[in-house]
Design a protein around this motif. Structure first.
Motif, mmCIF file in Angstrom:
data_model
loop_
_atom_site.group_PDB
_atom_site.id
_atom_site.type_symbol
_atom_site.label_atom_id
_atom_site.label_comp_id
_atom_site.label_asym_id
_atom_site.label_seq_id
_atom_site.Cartn_x
_atom_site.Cartn_y
_atom_site.Cartn_z
ATOM 1 N N ARG A 146 19.408 -16.516 -12.624
ATOM 2 C CA ARG A 146 20.216 -15.299 -12.717
ATOM 3 C C ARG A 146 19.737 -14.365 -13.830
ATOM 4 N NH1 ARG A 146 23.704 -18.948 -10.275
ATOM 5 N NH2 ARG A 146 24.957 -18.033 -8.574
ATOM 6 N N ASP A 147 19.261 -14.914 -14.922
ATOM 7 C CA ASP A 147 18.741 -14.054 -15.986
ATOM 8 C C ASP A 147 17.520 -13.274 -15.520
ATOM 9 O OD1 ASP A 147 20.706 -14.822 -17.790
ATOM 10 O OD2 ASP A 147 19.475 -16.366 -18.733
ATOM 11 N N GLU A 148 16.643 -13.936 -14.792
ATOM 12 C CA GLU A 148 15.447 -13.253 -14.300
ATOM 13 C C GLU A 148 15.808 -12.254 -13.206
ATOM 14 O OE1 GLU A 148 11.302 -12.302 -13.738
ATOM 15 O OE2 GLU A 148 12.682 -12.774 -15.374
ATOM 16 N N VAL A 149 16.765 -12.580 -12.362
ATOM 17 C CA VAL A 149 17.216 -11.622 -11.348
ATOM 18 C C VAL A 149 17.777 -10.374 -12.005
ATOM 19 C CG1 VAL A 149 18.990 -11.209 -9.584
ATOM 20 C CG2 VAL A 149 17.580 -13.278 -9.484
ATOM 21 N N ARG A 150 18.554 -10.557 -13.054
ATOM 22 C CA ARG A 150 19.108 -9.399 -13.769
ATOM 23 C C ARG A 150 17.979 -8.524 -14.316
ATOM 24 N NH1 ARG A 150 24.148 -8.857 -15.390
ATOM 25 N NH2 ARG A 150 24.509 -11.104 -15.153
ATOM 26 N N ARG A 151 16.964 -9.154 -14.913
ATOM 27 C CA ARG A 151 15.835 -8.389 -15.442
ATOM 28 C C ARG A 151 15.111 -7.644 -14.320
ATOM 29 N NH1 ARG A 151 10.740 -7.861 -15.617
ATOM 30 N NH2 ARG A 151 10.399 -9.540 -14.117
ATOM 31 N N ILE A 152 14.877 -8.328 -13.211
ATOM 32 C CA ILE A 152 14.171 -7.709 -12.087
ATOM 33 C C ILE A 152 14.926 -6.487 -11.582
ATOM 34 C CG2 ILE A 152 13.555 -8.069 -9.653
ATOM 35 C CD1 ILE A 152 12.876 -11.010 -10.469
ATOM 36 N N LEU A 153 16.233 -6.617 -11.410
ATOM 37 C CA LEU A 153 17.021 -5.483 -10.912
ATOM 38 C C LEU A 153 17.012 -4.308 -11.892
ATOM 39 C CD1 LEU A 153 20.087 -7.311 -9.314
ATOM 40 C CD2 LEU A 153 18.275 -6.076 -8.106
ATOM 41 N N LYS A 154 16.934 -4.596 -13.178
ATOM 42 C CA LYS A 154 16.915 -3.532 -14.189
ATOM 43 C C LYS A 154 15.551 -2.867 -14.329
ATOM 44 C CE LYS A 154 20.553 -5.182 -17.324
ATOM 45 N NZ LYS A 154 20.832 -5.683 -18.705
ATOM 46 N N GLU A 155 14.476 -3.652 -14.166
ATOM 47 C CA GLU A 155 13.159 -3.185 -14.603
ATOM 48 C C GLU A 155 12.117 -3.033 -13.508
ATOM 49 O OE1 GLU A 155 11.811 -5.821 -17.660
ATOM 50 O OE2 GLU A 155 13.658 -5.636 -18.850
ATOM 51 N N GLU A 156 12.331 -3.616 -12.333
ATOM 52 C CA GLU A 156 11.260 -3.687 -11.344
ATOM 53 C C GLU A 156 11.600 -2.918 -10.065
ATOM 54 O OE1 GLU A 156 8.526 -5.063 -12.205
ATOM 55 O OE2 GLU A 156 9.046 -6.436 -13.831
ATOM 56 N N HIS A 157 10.579 -2.691 -9.252
ATOM 57 C CA HIS A 157 10.785 -2.173 -7.900
ATOM 58 C C HIS A 157 11.286 -3.323 -7.037
ATOM 59 C CE1 HIS A 157 8.733 1.504 -8.966
ATOM 60 N NE2 HIS A 157 7.659 0.833 -9.339
ATOM 61 N N VAL A 158 12.367 -3.073 -6.292
ATOM 62 C CA VAL A 158 12.975 -4.120 -5.460
ATOM 63 C C VAL A 158 13.278 -3.544 -4.082
ATOM 64 C CG1 VAL A 158 14.851 -5.800 -5.275
ATOM 65 C CG2 VAL A 158 14.048 -5.096 -7.541
ATOM 66 N N TYR A 181 0.801 -1.231 0.000
ATOM 67 C CA TYR A 181 0.000 0.000 0.000
ATOM 68 C C TYR A 181 0.834 1.281 0.000
ATOM 69 C CZ TYR A 181 -4.474 -2.396 0.629
ATOM 70 O OH TYR A 181 -5.597 -3.163 0.439
ATOM 71 N N PRO A 182 1.950 1.368 0.758
ATOM 72 C CA PRO A 182 2.665 2.647 0.796
ATOM 73 C C PRO A 182 3.164 3.134 -0.566
ATOM 74 C CG PRO A 182 3.326 1.302 2.652
ATOM 75 C CD PRO A 182 2.493 0.424 1.763
ATOM 76 N N ILE A 183 3.385 2.213 -1.514
ATOM 77 C CA ILE A 183 3.835 2.638 -2.842
ATOM 78 C C ILE A 183 2.767 2.386 -3.906
ATOM 79 C CG2 ILE A 183 6.292 2.428 -2.322
ATOM 80 C CD1 ILE A 183 6.282 -0.287 -3.742
ATOM 81 N N ASN A 184 1.651 1.771 -3.520
ATOM 82 C CA ASN A 184 0.522 1.497 -4.417
ATOM 83 C C ASN A 184 0.941 0.756 -5.685
ATOM 84 O OD1 ASN A 184 -2.164 1.463 -5.253
ATOM 85 N ND2 ASN A 184 -1.955 3.391 -6.388
#
Length: 202
Positions: free
Chosen positions: A167-179, A78-81
């Motif tokens: 590792r490929d998905e982790v790389r994508r997550i770090l580049k593209e997603e909120h973490v 909720y804090p970042i919706n």
């Protein structure tokens, strides 16, 4: 060191409360500070007790036959919706050992069975999550997970998708997603270390 002149509890909620602190630092600056805490009363605050006790756990679990995947959750907050990628995590029950809490929480959030490691306690000491606004303290627990993913043990209040990331998905997550910051730091090492737990020296 600053002097705390008054401490007032402003809310009485189940999971988090707000406290008002009035104090003065050694430069003579007066502050009105607001502290969010997992404590139920002001007698339980670290301000009062001086003790750092784990409120919860963050679970760094490797998965797969080759231990080359990591268990993450994509959770609405909720804090970042919006959704954020995090390690599975949860609160410790009163008197509960933090490793036992990690086993319970991973199962509840993901359906997976967690096998905690027992490294030097230095690596699992409770650390503060965002000390500018809260005294919340979290123990990081490391280990391996197995089993089948299930959401049937999640609470109705939780909106969680379990992610088993290579590792490929982790790389994508770090580049593209909120973490979440705690997960992000560990995932950076996961990308580059052949054995992500080598630093534990077990």
């Amino acid at each position: 060191m600053a002097t705390i002149n008054s401490l007032e509890q402003l809310t009485e909620n189940k999971f988090v409360n707000l406290f008002h602190v009035e104090g003065e630092n050694k430069k003579g600056h007066h502050s009105n500070y607001f502290v969010a805490s997992r404590s139920k009363t002001k007698d339980d605050l670290m301000i009062t007790t001086g003790k750092n006790v784990a409120d919860g756990v963050s679970i760094y679990a490797l998965y797969g036959e080759n231990k080359d995947k990591v268990v993450l959750v994509r959770q609405y907050r909720y804090p970042i919706n919006t959704y954020i990628y995090e390690f599975p995590a949860g609160l410790c029950e009163p008197g509960e050992d933090y490793r036992e809490a990690a086993v319970r929480e991973l199962f509840e959030e993901t359906g997976l069975t967690f096998h905690p490691l027992k490294p030097d306690p230095m690596y699992e000491l409770p650390r503060f999550s965002s000390v500018g606004m809260t005294d919340e303290s979290v123990a990081m627990v490391f280990g391996y997970a197995d089993g089948e993913i299930s959401d049937k043990y999640q609470e109705m209040s939780e909106e969680i998708q379990v992610v088993i990331a290579d590792r490929d998905e982790v790389r994508r997550i770090l580049k593209e997603e909120h973490v979440a910051i705690l997960a992000a730091y560990q995932l950076q090492h996961f990308l580059h270390d052949e054995d992500p737990f080598a630093f534990l020296n077990i």
